[in-house]
Design a protein around this motif. Structure first.
Motif, PDB file in Angstrom:
ATOM      1  N   ALA A 114      11.479  13.062 -14.067  1.00 33.55           N
ATOM      2  CA  ALA A 114      10.501  12.916 -12.988  1.00 33.55           C
ATOM      3  C   ALA A 114       9.715  11.620 -13.133  1.00 33.55           C
ATOM      4  O   ALA A 114       9.532  11.091 -14.236  1.00 33.55           O
ATOM      5  N   GLU A 115       9.245  11.116 -11.994  1.00 32.09           N
ATOM      6  CA  GLU A 115       8.357   9.957 -11.990  1.00 32.09           C
ATOM      7  C   GLU A 115       6.948  10.391 -12.402  1.00 32.09           C
ATOM      8  O   GLU A 115       6.477  11.431 -11.984  1.00 32.09           O
ATOM      9  N   ASP A 116       6.299   9.579 -13.216  1.00 33.77           N
ATOM     10  CA  ASP A 116       4.914   9.830 -13.584  1.00 33.77           C
ATOM     11  C   ASP A 116       4.048   9.014 -12.624  1.00 33.77           C
ATOM     12  O   ASP A 116       3.749   7.841 -12.854  1.00 33.77           O
ATOM     13  N   VAL A 117       3.648   9.646 -11.526  1.00 33.32           N
ATOM     14  CA  VAL A 117       2.950   8.931 -10.454  1.00 33.32           C
ATOM     15  C   VAL A 117       1.567   8.464 -10.909  1.00 33.32           C
ATOM     16  O   VAL A 117       1.123   7.366 -10.563  1.00 33.32           O
ATOM     17  N   THR A 118       0.872   9.273 -11.688  1.00 37.43           N
ATOM     18  CA  THR A 118      -0.442   8.854 -12.180  1.00 37.43           C
ATOM     19  C   THR A 118      -0.315   7.618 -13.059  1.00 37.43           C
ATOM     20  O   THR A 118      -1.079   6.654 -12.931  1.00 37.43           O
ATOM     21  N   ASN A 119       0.671   7.633 -13.936  1.00 42.72           N
ATOM     22  CA  ASN A 119       0.899   6.478 -14.798  1.00 42.72           C
ATOM     23  C   ASN A 119       1.233   5.235 -13.977  1.00 42.72           C
ATOM     24  O   ASN A 119       0.858   4.119 -14.335  1.00 42.72           O
ATOM     25  N   MET A 120       1.910   5.449 -12.849  1.00 46.07           N
ATOM     26  CA  MET A 120       2.261   4.342 -11.971  1.00 46.07           C
ATOM     27  C   MET A 120       1.013   3.632 -11.456  1.00 46.07           C
ATOM     28  O   MET A 120       0.985   2.402 -11.333  1.00 46.07           O
ATOM     29  N   THR A 121      -0.043   4.384 -11.174  1.00 42.97           N
ATOM     30  CA  THR A 121      -1.269   3.772 -10.666  1.00 42.97           C
ATOM     31  C   THR A 121      -1.999   2.973 -11.739  1.00 42.97           C
ATOM     32  O   THR A 121      -2.892   2.180 -11.432  1.00 42.97           O
ATOM     33  N   LYS A 147       2.374   8.543   1.536  1.00 40.52           N
ATOM     34  CA  LYS A 147       3.797   8.231   1.560  1.00 40.52           C
ATOM     35  C   LYS A 147       4.655   9.359   0.993  1.00 40.52           C
ATOM     36  O   LYS A 147       5.868   9.198   0.783  1.00 40.52           O
ATOM     37  N   GLY A 148       4.014  10.508   0.718  1.00 40.28           N
ATOM     38  CA  GLY A 148       4.762  11.665   0.264  1.00 40.28           C
ATOM     39  C   GLY A 148       4.983  11.728  -1.229  1.00 40.28           C
ATOM     40  O   GLY A 148       5.729  12.577  -1.706  1.00 40.28           O
ATOM     41  N   MET A 149       4.339  10.856  -1.994  1.00 44.00           N
ATOM     42  CA  MET A 149       4.485  10.905  -3.444  1.00 44.00           C
ATOM     43  C   MET A 149       3.710  12.105  -3.993  1.00 44.00           C
ATOM     44  O   MET A 149       2.646  12.462  -3.478  1.00 44.00           O
ATOM     45  N   PRO A 150       4.208  12.736  -5.050  1.00 44.12           N
ATOM     46  CA  PRO A 150       3.563  13.940  -5.595  1.00 44.12           C
ATOM     47  C   PRO A 150       2.354  13.595  -6.457  1.00 44.12           C
ATOM     48  O   PRO A 150       2.415  13.601  -7.682  1.00 44.12           O
ATOM     49  N   THR A 151       1.247  13.284  -5.835  1.00 45.14           N
ATOM     50  CA  THR A 151       0.030  12.903  -6.552  1.00 45.14           C
ATOM     51  C   THR A 151      -0.686  14.138  -7.099  1.00 45.14           C
ATOM     52  O   THR A 151      -0.470  15.258  -6.635  1.00 45.14           O
ATOM     53  N   ARG A 152      -1.565  13.901  -8.062  1.00 50.49           N
ATOM     54  CA  ARG A 152      -2.322  14.990  -8.678  1.00 50.49           C
ATOM     55  C   ARG A 152      -3.803  14.639  -8.672  1.00 50.49           C
ATOM     56  O   ARG A 152      -4.181  13.478  -8.765  1.00 50.49           O
ATOM     57  N   SER A 153      -4.637  15.661  -8.611  1.00 53.85           N
ATOM     58  CA  SER A 153      -6.086  15.480  -8.502  1.00 53.85           C
ATOM     59  C   SER A 153      -6.675  14.974  -9.811  1.00 53.85           C
ATOM     60  O   SER A 153      -6.161  15.264 -10.903  1.00 53.85           O
ATOM     61  N   LEU A 154      -7.779  14.245  -9.693  1.00 52.51           N
ATOM     62  CA  LEU A 154      -8.497  13.784 -10.876  1.00 52.51           C
ATOM     63  C   LEU A 154      -9.048  14.963 -11.673  1.00 52.51           C
ATOM     64  O   LEU A 154      -9.330  14.837 -12.864  1.00 52.51           O
ATOM     65  N   GLY A 155      -9.179  16.110 -11.033  1.00 53.60           N
ATOM     66  CA  GLY A 155      -9.625  17.306 -11.736  1.00 53.60           C
ATOM     67  C   GLY A 155      -8.573  17.900 -12.645  1.00 53.60           C
ATOM     68  O   GLY A 155      -8.887  18.748 -13.493  1.00 53.60           O
ATOM     69  N   ASP A 156      -7.322  17.491 -12.492  1.00 53.30           N
ATOM     70  CA  ASP A 156      -6.261  17.931 -13.396  1.00 53.30           C
ATOM     71  C   ASP A 156      -6.568  17.382 -14.789  1.00 53.30           C
ATOM     72  O   ASP A 156      -6.759  16.180 -14.957  1.00 53.30           O
ATOM     73  N   PRO A 157      -6.618  18.235 -15.821  1.00 57.78           N
ATOM     74  CA  PRO A 157      -6.976  17.754 -17.164  1.00 57.78           C
ATOM     75  C   PRO A 157      -6.105  16.604 -17.661  1.00 57.78           C
ATOM     76  O   PRO A 157      -6.606  15.673 -18.308  1.00 57.78           O
ATOM     77  N   GLU A 158      -4.807  16.638 -17.367  1.00 58.22           N
ATOM     78  CA  GLU A 158      -3.927  15.572 -17.835  1.00 58.22           C
ATOM     79  C   GLU A 158      -4.219  14.257 -17.109  1.00 58.22           C
ATOM     80  O   GLU A 158      -4.194  13.184 -17.715  1.00 58.22           O
ATOM     81  N   VAL A 159      -4.486  14.348 -15.820  1.00 50.74           N
ATOM     82  CA  VAL A 159      -4.826  13.147 -15.048  1.00 50.74           C
ATOM     83  C   VAL A 159      -6.164  12.577 -15.513  1.00 50.74           C
ATOM     84  O   VAL A 159      -6.310  11.357 -15.699  1.00 50.74           O
ATOM     85  N   LEU A 160      -7.151  13.442 -15.714  1.00 48.70           N
ATOM     86  CA  LEU A 160      -8.464  12.990 -16.173  1.00 48.70           C
ATOM     87  C   LEU A 160      -8.346  12.290 -17.523  1.00 48.70           C
ATOM     88  O   LEU A 160      -8.975  11.252 -17.755  1.00 48.70           O
ATOM     89  N   ARG A 161      -7.546  12.869 -18.423  1.00 53.17           N
ATOM     90  CA  ARG A 161      -7.340  12.240 -19.734  1.00 53.17           C
ATOM     91  C   ARG A 161      -6.663  10.889 -19.603  1.00 53.17           C
ATOM     92  O   ARG A 161      -7.021   9.923 -20.289  1.00 53.17           O
ATOM     93  N   ALA A 162      -5.666  10.784 -18.720  1.00 51.94           N
ATOM     94  CA  ALA A 162      -4.950   9.522 -18.553  1.00 51.94           C
ATOM     95  C   ALA A 162      -5.854   8.432 -17.991  1.00 51.94           C
ATOM     96  O   ALA A 162      -5.827   7.286 -18.458  1.00 51.94           O
ATOM     97  N   GLN A 218       0.156   8.803 -20.052  1.00 47.90           N
ATOM     98  CA  GLN A 218       1.263   9.592 -19.505  1.00 47.90           C
ATOM     99  C   GLN A 218       0.798  11.000 -19.147  1.00 47.90           C
ATOM    100  O   GLN A 218      -0.007  11.613 -19.839  1.00 47.90           O
ATOM    101  N   THR A 219       1.296  11.502 -18.033  1.00 46.50           N
ATOM    102  CA  THR A 219       0.957  12.853 -17.580  1.00 46.50           C
ATOM    103  C   THR A 219       2.192  13.726 -17.381  1.00 46.50           C
ATOM    104  O   THR A 219       2.061  14.896 -17.046  1.00 46.50           O
ATOM    105  N   VAL A 220       3.369  13.155 -17.573  1.00 46.12           N
ATOM    106  CA  VAL A 220       4.626  13.877 -17.403  1.00 46.12           C
ATOM    107  C   VAL A 220       5.464  13.691 -18.665  1.00 46.12           C
ATOM    108  O   VAL A 220       5.596  12.569 -19.165  1.00 46.12           O
ATOM    109  N   THR A 221       6.012  14.778 -19.178  1.00 44.40           N
ATOM    110  CA  THR A 221       6.916  14.695 -20.323  1.00 44.40           C
ATOM    111  C   THR A 221       8.323  14.442 -19.817  1.00 44.40           C
ATOM    112  O   THR A 221       8.878  15.252 -19.068  1.00 44.40           O
ATOM    113  N   ARG A 222       8.897  13.296 -20.216  1.00 47.64           N
ATOM    114  CA  ARG A 222      10.227  12.907 -19.763  1.00 47.64           C
ATOM    115  C   ARG A 222      11.218  12.938 -20.918  1.00 47.64           C
ATOM    116  O   ARG A 222      10.853  13.179 -22.063  1.00 47.64           O
ATOM    117  N   TYR A 223      12.479  12.674 -20.589  1.00 47.04           N
ATOM    118  CA  TYR A 223      13.531  12.683 -21.603  1.00 47.04           C
ATOM    119  C   TYR A 223      13.309  11.620 -22.673  1.00 47.04           C
ATOM    120  O   TYR A 223      13.754  11.751 -23.811  1.00 47.04           O
TER     121      TYR A 223
END
Length: 464
Positions: free
Chosen positions: A262-269, A344-359, A426-431
């Motif tokens: 998966a794409e890490d959209v938060t990391n992309m920003t 644009k339909g990207m799967p964004t996550r809220s700043l209230g998400d603990p992983e996003v807030l940490r990132a 990072q907010t997504v665990t990838r391969y």
């Protein structure tokens, strides 16, 4: 006397802090460089968001505006289900299963609801890995080896879901149990069939391409029963009525579990930080080497013979300034780029998400740690060019070179260099995830602490 000495020492260090802060803010290009960190980070985030595009998911949308789902979780496949109220048991025989993929799944699933990513527990048989109990809360639990035909049974008792398997439907063996906290009283339970993608990853220096091809899972079930309260009406995922009497065949694409590609959209920003860090490294190095080049360091050491205190004051001032600049840069980039990505339909996550807030908020401390690492390297080399080259080599080259290396080698390169600190974003665990966020940040901090300690030791033992 002891009290006066302590207060005098504190005042001296406070004076050092004021002096170093004056130096930092009085050099205009240094202040501009810290501002450039914010501008470059936001600019790269905007460009990245503007160039992104994704087709929206049709799950859960309404009024011509389909919902964006969490792309870090796979929740595909066919699921024919009914409602179970409270405790109960589901049982079925998987009589046949196509070997569409070694991880194709066919079996029973119990889940909190229809929404993408709802908590679930599934007991499935696979062509290549036997029986597995999978869920949203625990690692997979392995059951017996071999594929279909196989009898499966799921029991719910409160938040606990237990899976059993049998070769004949009489003698049952427990596979394991999982705890699904906050499971509602009314859940969905039924038969499931899905099949994972065949993914081809091409890694090359500076980037990668991931190509996935869907496979179709097909399985046949017999003697599907559910005991317990609830409706007797069976439906597919599309809401169509279904009949499970006798034999039922399901055909489905997609898998269950985390999406390791998966794409890490938060990391992309936040990727613009990589560009802005060049300015931060330059300021951190020049904060030391400029005094050596101009001979001002002699005056500083004459006024403060305890050279370690001078380095400590520089570290406090520089660390504080870069902490603020890095936090402002990350927060601004996220707040500006996320709405664009969502549109644009990207799967964004809220700043209230603990992983996003940490990132996002962890980016500031990461920038500060890199600045302190650069400061220590500069104090060791005392020359700008080699110090900047060494820092950028250790920080940025692993980010570029790693994608051209085998995954195992790239993982160790990221773990063993200061570049491990970027894991805080990072907010997504990838391969290819090398290290968890906090341990990665700890690696960077260790590098900064060791280099600063060596620099302080060398300052006390070498003439200016």
């Amino acid at each position: 006397m002891s009290y006066r000495s302590t207060m005098s020492g504190r005042a001296t260090f406070a004076g050092l802090l004021r002096a170093e802060w004056t130096k930092l803010r009085s050099v205009r290009r240094w202040a501009l460089a810290l501002g450039a960190l914010v501008v470059l980070t936001v600019l790269v985030a905007l460009l990245s968001a503007a160039g992104s595009n994704r087709v929206r998911s049709d799950d859960g949308g309404g009024g011509g505006q389909p919902a964006v789902v969490d792309n870090s979780v796979q929740d595909g496949g066919a699921f024919t289900h009914r409602t179970l109220t409270g405790d109960g048991t589901a049982q079925a025989q998987v009589t046949a299963q196509d070997a569409s993929h070694e991880w194709a799944k066919a079996g029973l699933m119990l889940r909190a609801g229809e929404a993408h990513g709802s908590p679930y527990a599934a007991l499935v048989v696979t062509p290549g890995h036997g029986v597995r109990l999978v869920s949203t809360v625990d690692d997979e639990i392995a059951g017996g080896t071999g594929g279909a035909p196989r009898w499966l049974k799921l029991e719910r008792a409160g938040p606990t879901v237990t899976g059993y398997e049998s070769a004949d439907g009489t003698d049952w063996r427990q596979v394991g149990s999982v705890q699904l906290d906050d499971l509602p009283r009314d859940v969905l339970v039924g038969v499931y069939a899905g099949s994972a993608q065949r993914v081809e990853v091409v890694r090359q220096f500076g980037g990668e391409s991931v190509d996935g091809r869907m496979t179709t899972g097909r399985a046949t079930f017999a003697q599907v029963t559910v005991t317990g309260e609830g409706t007797d009406e069976w439906r597919t995922r599309d809401g169509e009525p279904a009949d499970v009497a006798g034999q039922v065949t399901l055909t489905g694409e997609g898998d269950l579990g985390p999406d390791l590609f998966a794409e890490d959209v938060t990391n992309m920003t936040l990727t613009g930080i990589l560009v802005g860090l060049i300015a931060v490294v330059a300021v951190a190095v020049l904060f030391v080497t400029a005094e050596y080049r101009r001979g001002m360091i002699l005056t500083t050491f004459a006024a403060t013979p305890r050279r370690g205190r001078v380095l400590a004051a520089k570290a406090v001032v520089l660390g504080g300034a870069t902490l603020v600049a890095g936090t402002v840069a990350a927060l601004t980039a996220y707040l500006i780029a996320t709405p664009i990505l969502a549109s644009k339909g990207m799967p964004t996550r809220s700043l209230g998400d603990p992983e996003v807030l940490r990132a996002v908020l962890g980016t500031g401390p990461m920038v500060a740690a890199i600045a302190l690492f650069s400061l220590g390297v500069a104090a060791l080399f005392r020359r700008s060019t080699p110090a900047i080259a060494v820092v950028l080599l250790l920080l940025l080259v692993p980010q570029i070179v790693a994608t051209g290396l085998p995954v195992a080698a790239a993982v160790w390169l990221d773990r063993l260099t200061p570049a491990a600190g970027f894991a805080i974003q990072q907010t997504v665990t990838r391969y290819d995830t090398a290290i968890d966020p906090l341990p990665g940040f700890a690696v960077l901090c260790c590098y900064a602490a060791v280099v600063l300690a060596l620099a302080a030791w060398r300052l006390r033992r070498r003439d200016a």
